[in-house]
Scaffold this motif. Structure first.
Motif, PDB file in Angstrom:
ATOM      1  N   SER A 186       0.615  -1.236   0.001  1.00  0.00           N
ATOM      2  CA  SER A 186      -0.004   0.015  -0.030  1.00  0.00           C
ATOM      3  C   SER A 186       0.877   1.166   0.090  1.00  0.00           C
ATOM      4  O   SER A 186       0.530   2.156  -0.774  1.00  0.00           O
TER       5      SER A 186
ATOM      6  N   LEU B  26       1.020   4.311  -2.759  1.00  0.00           N
ATOM      7  CA  LEU B  26       0.454   5.513  -2.570  1.00  0.00           C
ATOM      8  C   LEU B  26       1.755   6.651  -2.952  1.00  0.00           C
ATOM      9  O   LEU B  26       1.747   7.488  -3.524  1.00  0.00           O
ATOM     10  N   LEU B  27       2.880   6.140  -2.541  1.00  0.00           N
ATOM     11  CA  LEU B  27       4.018   7.049  -2.977  1.00  0.00           C
ATOM     12  C   LEU B  27       4.653   7.092  -4.406  1.00  0.00           C
ATOM     13  O   LEU B  27       5.058   7.971  -4.913  1.00  0.00           O
TER      14      LEU B  27
ATOM     15  N   LEU C 230       0.891   8.024  -7.024  1.00  0.00           N
ATOM     16  CA  LEU C 230       0.263   9.210  -6.805  1.00  0.00           C
ATOM     17  C   LEU C 230       1.346  10.298  -6.603  1.00  0.00           C
ATOM     18  O   LEU C 230       2.304  10.119  -6.431  1.00  0.00           O
TER      19      LEU C 230
ATOM     20  N   PRO D 196       3.379  13.037  -5.369  1.00  0.00           N
ATOM     21  CA  PRO D 196       3.875  13.123  -3.499  1.00  0.00           C
ATOM     22  C   PRO D 196       3.625  14.511  -3.225  1.00  0.00           C
ATOM     23  O   PRO D 196       3.655  14.600  -1.937  1.00  0.00           O
TER      24      PRO D 196
ATOM     25  N   ALA E 283      -0.173  11.664   0.163  1.00  0.00           N
ATOM     26  CA  ALA E 283       0.275  10.345   0.018  1.00  0.00           C
ATOM     27  C   ALA E 283       1.468   9.907   0.931  1.00  0.00           C
ATOM     28  O   ALA E 283       1.362   9.011   1.700  1.00  0.00           O
TER      29      ALA E 283
ATOM     30  N   THR F 230       1.007   7.286   3.989  1.00  0.00           N
ATOM     31  CA  THR F 230       2.137   6.042   4.077  1.00  0.00           C
ATOM     32  C   THR F 230       2.690   6.115   5.417  1.00  0.00           C
ATOM     33  O   THR F 230       2.731   5.036   5.953  1.00  0.00           O
TER      34      THR F 230
ATOM     35  N   SER G  38      10.137   5.770   0.123  1.00  0.00           N
ATOM     36  CA  SER G  38       9.813   7.053  -0.122  1.00  0.00           C
ATOM     37  C   SER G  38      11.165   7.926  -0.563  1.00  0.00           C
ATOM     38  O   SER G  38      10.875   9.139  -1.037  1.00  0.00           O
TER      39      SER G  38
END
Length: 271
Positions: free
Chosen positions: A49, A53-54, A57, A59, A66, A70, A116
């Motif tokens: 997940s 998200l990172l 989407l 950032p 996002a 996270t 990240s």
């Protein structure tokens, strides 16, 4: 030095006499269970997940939503579900092996921080990561958000996950027709209502103009009562939801108390 069989028998007899001649109390061995596989599955879902998200989407969109979801949301959910599994096994008188802790507190945060890095480097203007020092500073802030997520995980478990688990169990017992099953609905519903009040109430009001700390509580009470004050209503619907939940929580206690009071008065009159 090992005791002889006669000494062991004598010791057992002494324990039996101390227990009123009933013999030594039976020792109950609780079974040991491992949560390693389900925790690994939770960590894998959390990492997946987070990567989605990172990387999928933007950032920098929505003020870094996002990255916030996270670093805070993923560990919060994983920790809450893990606590529920441990609590469930404890209630079933099972001993839990804590061999999953390094997956929870090492693999998960390390994986999220590693995921990240590409997102941070892709938006140097937004994150201020044009230099090595800036990138390390952003990673440090991400680590702080991870710590917040782990802390909020316990709150999520207490106010949401645990009440939902007990609510489902109470509903199942109620459907089966078990005695006093309805009483098990009260506490989960109160905790869920309280959690909803906190979440919805936080988004319904803007208390930036109010005094900090405990001096903000009078403004919340004034908002609930509709009295003008140093606050701004962000969501009228959310405010009415909070009012309704507080009234419902009060009725949960007042109605049984009033019913019992009337029953006692009727009993006295009959006597």
């Amino acid at each position: 030095m090992t005791a002889s069989p006669d000494e062991s028998v004598s010791a057992d007899a002494d324990r039996g006499l101390r227990n009123g001649g009933k013999g030594a109390p039976p020792r109950i061995d609780r079974p040991r269970v491992s949560l390693l596989r389900p925790v690994i599955a939770l960590v894998a879902c959390g990492l997946g997940s987070g990567v989605l998200l990172l990387w999928a989407l933007d950032p920098s969109a929505n003020d870094g939503a996002a990255a916030f979801l996270t670093m805070v949301g993923v560990p919060m959910v994983v920790v809450a579900l893990t606590i529920q599994m441990v609590a469930h096994n404890s209630l079933k008188h099972r001993r839990v092996r804590f061999d999953f802790l390094w997956w929870l507190f090492a693999v998960l945060p390390a994986g999220l921080l590693a995921a990240s890095v590409p997102a941070i480097l892709s938006e140097p203007d937004y994150f201020g990561s044009a230099s090595i020092g800036g990138s390390l500073g952003v990673l440090g802030m991400q680590a702080v958000l991870l710590l917040l997520g782990y802390g909020f995980g316990a709150l999520l478990w207490f106010f949401i996950v645990m009440p939902l688990f007990h609510l489902v169990g109470s509903v199942i017992r109620l459907v089966r027709g078990e005695k006093n099953a309805a009483a098990g609905l009260i506490m989960p519903l109160i905790l869920l209502a309280l959690g909803t009040v906190i979440l919805v109430g936080a988004g319904a009001l803007d208390l930036s103009a109010a005094l900090p700390g405990r001096f903000g509580w009078p403004q919340i009470a004034m908002a609930l009562l509709g009295i003008p004050g140093s606050y701004r209503v962000e969501s009228e619907l959310g405010l009415w939801i909070v009012r309704g939940l507080l009234v419902a929580a009060a009725l949960v206690f007042l109605v049984p108390w009033w019913t019992a009071r009337r029953s006692r008065k009727a009993t006295r009159r009959a006597e």
